[in-house]
Design an enzyme around this catalytic site. Structure first.
Site, short mmCIF file in Angstrom:
data_model
loop_
_atom_site.label_atom_id
_atom_site.label_comp_id
_atom_site.label_asym_id
_atom_site.label_seq_id
_atom_site.Cartn_x
_atom_site.Cartn_y
_atom_site.Cartn_z
N HIS A 1 41.74 4.75 48.50
CA HIS A 1 42.77 5.11 49.62
C HIS A 1 44.01 4.70 49.60
CE1 HIS A 1 44.55 3.05 52.97
NE2 HIS A 1 44.05 4.25 54.25
N ARG B 1 53.57 17.90 19.21
CA ARG B 1 53.05 17.31 18.66
C ARG B 1 51.76 16.63 18.42
NH1 ARG B 1 58.45 16.24 20.41
NH2 ARG B 1 60.21 17.22 19.34
N ARG C 1 50.99 21.62 16.16
CA ARG C 1 51.93 21.39 15.36
C ARG C 1 50.97 20.36 14.13
NH1 ARG C 1 57.88 18.58 13.87
NH2 ARG C 1 56.49 16.38 14.21
N GLU D 1 61.54 24.41 7.27
CA GLU D 1 62.44 23.28 7.67
C GLU D 1 62.93 22.68 6.14
OE1 GLU D 1 60.27 20.09 9.26
OE2 GLU D 1 58.48 21.00 8.24
N GLY E 1 62.39 23.86 11.89
CA GLY E 1 62.54 22.84 12.38
C GLY E 1 64.26 22.10 12.13
N ASN F 1 66.36 20.06 12.43
CA ASN F 1 66.92 18.42 12.09
C ASN F 1 66.68 17.90 10.70
OD1 ASN F 1 66.93 17.00 14.43
ND2 ASN F 1 65.29 15.62 15.25
N ASP F 2 65.18 18.60 9.80
CA ASP F 2 65.36 18.32 8.65
C ASP F 2 65.96 20.10 8.31
OD1 ASP F 2 63.06 15.70 8.46
OD2 ASP F 2 61.74 17.10 8.30
N CYS G 1 62.16 25.21 17.40
CA CYS G 1 61.48 24.09 17.57
C CYS G 1 62.69 22.97 17.83
CB CYS G 1 60.40 23.44 17.60
SG CYS G 1 60.00 23.70 15.95
#
Length: 837
Positions: free
Chosen positions: A461, A551, A619, A721, A742, A744-745, A792
């Site tokens: 409720h 991920r 991934r 990456e 990728g 960052n890497d 990504c």
């Protein structure tokens, strides 16, 4: 008035949705389904409606209307005490009224006819003749002698009208087609015998004047005498011996229309409606339901009590404690979940709108039934042209957690009220903290800033009313009333996914509104990075072209928490504390390995369903050894590495003897999502693949576990990456269908720095010329080899100029964090316009 409108009784087989003015929404809907959907396999228990005309006839014959009007005259709806006293007075008038003989005769005759249709309870050894006498004789005639004489007169073969029925109110408003009266009136369960039936009918008629119903009509400006009450008398489904629940053909939190949401508890359904029990929750995906078994997710509730039949006529039901082993089991089997979902889809299709349904399972026959259906009135009306996002300015100390209802944030002074009799001390703008609510609490719920309850699930409720009122609500906190101090400032956040949080203090928060009606879409695909499956339905409303990165790590960390090898080698574990932890997390799953596959599949499926039919790139796990070691049991299976960032991670794990079996579980989860649930929009991606040879090893490992590139339209991408991925992009193109950069890497390995090191962090910049050259080169090579290429990494979300550089290079897709999607869509569209002129 037509002859039909003068009838006291209409059977479900005579009713259809056009009869709302005659028998109210609930009964008209039951009749419609009984007539037209039973032939399509939807099971509805039979019954009859006592019409709105019968209610008006009772008022007329008892000269009640004027007396009731006098009692209601001058009512101030804001005065909670006056409302209670007026309500009680009007109800007592109806309860004291004598039922006209002709009306009583017709109700009893219909009840006897319905009784003949179903086997009698005592034939099933559930009730003996003396118990039938107790339930059948009027209270004034229940002496020991009278019961004994009755038992002698009616030998065991005798079948009096002692069918157990549900007596449900069905309000109607002839001139007010938009009025929603759901939950305003009473329902009586396990009603047995003619006297109890007439008594329950009177109570139902009186419940048209409960405090909350009077308050509701006053709020909406409805004339109390334009609204009538019909009653549904329906064969009880013996859910007391099995289970019951509520389901919606739309997601109740987000309005996502492709999912059926089912809740389930043991025993009769009143507990779920009242929110007395935290139920199991199941999601099923509608678009693939015909050919597949798309159960997206199953969550076990604690289900501490259940409502069963009582043998007292004064209290025909009672609550008992559920055995521990039953609490730890799912209420419904997968086949039952799927059957209910199919019925929900059929019912929705029939009515042409999202529906809110109640179901029950008969413990004698093990058959499922639909016992009620009405249109869903909140999410189906949600305005999807404006995106509204609530964001906390900062987080504080968490006092309590539960399930979030909606996605808003609210703050105010906590008012802890344990009993409904104390609601007069609640003030507008406070946060209501209580055990659970029922319709009697509604006068104060509508003035609350937020609501927190100890008990109840997302179909309780408190949840339903909060949704209607657009309030943030956290249900099922277990101990909110104990942990939250009366009078302290608190913030209630439902903006962080499925888990709702109550923070100490009044925290700052912002609301961002975006009008998406005229948003122009670029040619470059704008996708999303999604980690949390619980937010996938909500994020799917942001204009997008699918998911560029889902991920697995988040799912493993949050949904599973246990190292896969600890589940694979469970029988060899000697540490009792570790075993106990694993047992606690895997309750409801007798097979530990199956737990890993199912939970991982569930997380992936929620994301894939949310964005279906657009591609969702999943991934495979990319934990580093130190992160894997942090999972429960992880230290038993992980080596200690000096630099895990460039150690045993990604592709190198999948074919190695120490992880091969664990990788097989990931493959099985993907296979389940694609082949059992039919979510073929899932694309898989391999991270950190250093060499072409390594790529071949992983593809062979996948094939061994039933995932073969190209088979069943399976596409396999790889992360780009590592500089070797760019240099050898032509060779990698022969193995894979696409690449995802990728950033960052690729930045850390191109510049040779550890991004976890604070000392050199100032040198980390994706916009560095060397990184940009790498990115431009791999886009060129992918295009030359007719391979898809996207990005990504964080760079385009963080730096709009980097996103524009990617468009210049001709990238196919950019995948962003959800909060960056709209602004990047606008910027990319503008750039494309410039480039084309």
């Amino acid at each position: 008035m037509s002859n039909r409108n003068r009838q006291f009784i209409l059977w479900f087989s005579e009713l259809g949705i056009k009869d709302v003015p005659v028998v109210g929404g609930k009964n008209a809907s039951l009749g419609e389904m009984y007539r037209l959907l039973t032939k399509k396999g939807v099971r509805i228990p039979n019954g009859f409606a006592i019409t709105a005309h019968a209610y008006q006839y009772l008022l007329e014959r008892g000269n009640l209307r004027e007396k009731m009007k006098d009692a209601l005259h001058g009512l101030k709806k804001s005065d909670v005490e006056q409302l209670a006293s007026v309500g009680r007075k009007v109800r007592e008038m109806i309860l004291a009224a004598e039922f006209p003989d002709d009306l009583r005769r017709e109700i009893v005759a219909a009840y006897q006819k319905l009784s003949k249709e179903y086997p009698h309870p005592h034939h099933n050894a559930a009730v003996d003749v003396s118990e039938i006498a107790t339930r059948t004789l009027p209270a004034s005639a229940r002496s020991k002698r009278a019961i004994s004489e009755y038992a002698q007169e009616h030998a065991p073969g005798f079948s009096p009208a002692v069918l157990d029925v549900a007596v449900r109110s069905s309000a109607t408003a002839e001139d007010l087609p938009d009025a929603s009266f759901a939950g305003q009136q009473e329902t009586y369960l396990n009603v047995v015998g003619e006297h109890e039936l007439i008594d329950s009918c009177k109570k139902c008629f009186a419940s048209l004047f409960t405090n909350r119903a009077i308050s509701y009509r006053e709020d909406k400006g409805f004339d109390h005498f334009q609204v009538s009450l019909s009653i549904g008398v329906q064969k009880m489904v013996r859910a007391d011996l099995a289970s019951s629940g509520v389901m919606f053909s739309i997601d109740t939190e987000t309005g996502f229309k492709h999912a059926v949401f089912i809740t389930a508890i043991y025993g009769l359904g009143e507990n779920i409606v009242q929110g007395a029990v935290n139920p199991d929750e199941y999601y099923v995906f509608k678009p693939t339901l015909r050919k597949y078994r798309p159960i997206l997710s199953k969550k076990i509730g604690d289900k501490k009590i259940k409502m069963i039949y009582s043998d007292e006529s004064k209290h025909p039901t009672k609550n008992v404690v559920v055995a521990q082993e039953d609490r730890e089991r799912f209420v419904l089997a997968d086949d039952e979940i799927l059957l209910l979902a199919r019925w929900a889809a059929l019912i929705e299709q029939h009515y042409g709108k999202p529906m809110d349904m109640e179901w029950a399972k008969d413990g004698r026959t093990n058959q499922l039934f639909i016992v009620q259906a009405r249109p869903e009135t909140v999410m189906s009306r949600k305005q999807l042209s404006v995106l509204e996002e609530y964001q906390l300015g900062r987080k504080g100390e968490i006092i309590a957690t539960g399930k979030s209802v909606g996605s808003k944030i609210g703050a105010g002074k906590a008012n802890v009220i344990k009993e409904v009799k104390d609601i007069s001390r609640f003030h507008a703008g406070e946060v209501l903290v209580t055990d659970m609510t029922d319709p009697d609490w509604e006068p104060i719920m509508k003035i609350a800033a937020a609501i927190v309850t100890n008990r109840g699930g997302r179909t309780s409720h408190a949840a339903i009313v909060s949704r209607e009122l657009g309030l943030p609500c956290v249900v099922g906190t277990t101990d909110g009333t104990r942990k939250i101090k009366h009078g302290e400032g608190i913030t209630v956040s439902c903006a962080e996914g499925e888990e709702g949080y109550v923070y100490r203090g009044i925290l700052p928060f912002a609301v961002r509104k975006t009008d998406i009606r005229n948003l122009k879409r670029p040619k470059t695909k704008i996708m999303m990075n999604i980690a949390n499956p619980e937010q996938a339905f909500e994020h799917s409303f942001i204009p997008n072209d699918g998911v560029g990165l889902a991920r697995e790590e988040f799912i493993i960390n949050e949904y599973i928490k246990i190292h896969p090898n600890a589940l694979l080698n469970y029988s060899k574990i000697t540490d009792p504390a570790l075993k106990e932890k694993i047992d606690e997390l895997t309750r409801g799953y007798p097979d530990k390995v199956q737990f890993y596959i199912e939970r991982l599949a569930s997380g992936i499926a929620m994301i894939a369903a949310a964005f279906w039919p657009n591609p969702v790139i999943v991934r495979f796990s990319d934990f580093k050894t130190n992160e894997y070691a942090n999972l429960i049991g992880g230290t038993l299976y992980e080596p200690n590495e000096e630099n895990p960032m460039i150690g045993w991670r990604g592709a190198s794990r999948y074919y190695s003897p120490g992880f091969q079996q664990a990788f097989a579980l990931e493959c099985k989860a993907i296979k389940k999502v694609r082949e059992m649930m039919g979510l073929k929009n899932v694309v898989v991606m391999i991270p950190f693949c250093r060499t072409v040879e390594e790529g071949r090893h992983v593809l062979a490992e996948m094939k061994k576990n039933g995932l073969e590139r190209g088979k069943n339209r399976l596409e396999v991408y790889m992360m780009c990456e590592i500089p070797s991925n760019v240099v050898l992009a032509d060779e990698f193109s022969k193995l894979f269908d696409g690449f995802s950069i990728g950033s960052n890497d690729l930045t850390q390995l191109t510049l040779g720095l550890d991004r976890d090191s604070a000392i050199v962090s100032n040198l980390f910049d994706e916009r560095n010329a060397a990184v940009r050259k790498m990115v431009a080169l791999v886009i060129h090579k992918a295009k030359k080899n007719h391979r898809k290429i996207g990005i990504c990494g964080d760079a385009p979300s963080t730096y709009p100029d980097f996103a524009l550089f990617l468009v210049h290079c001709g990238i196919d897709s950019i995948s962003l964090s959800p909060d960056a999607v709209i602004k990047t869509t606008i910027a990319v569209h503008a750039l494309e316009q410039k480039l084309h002129h």
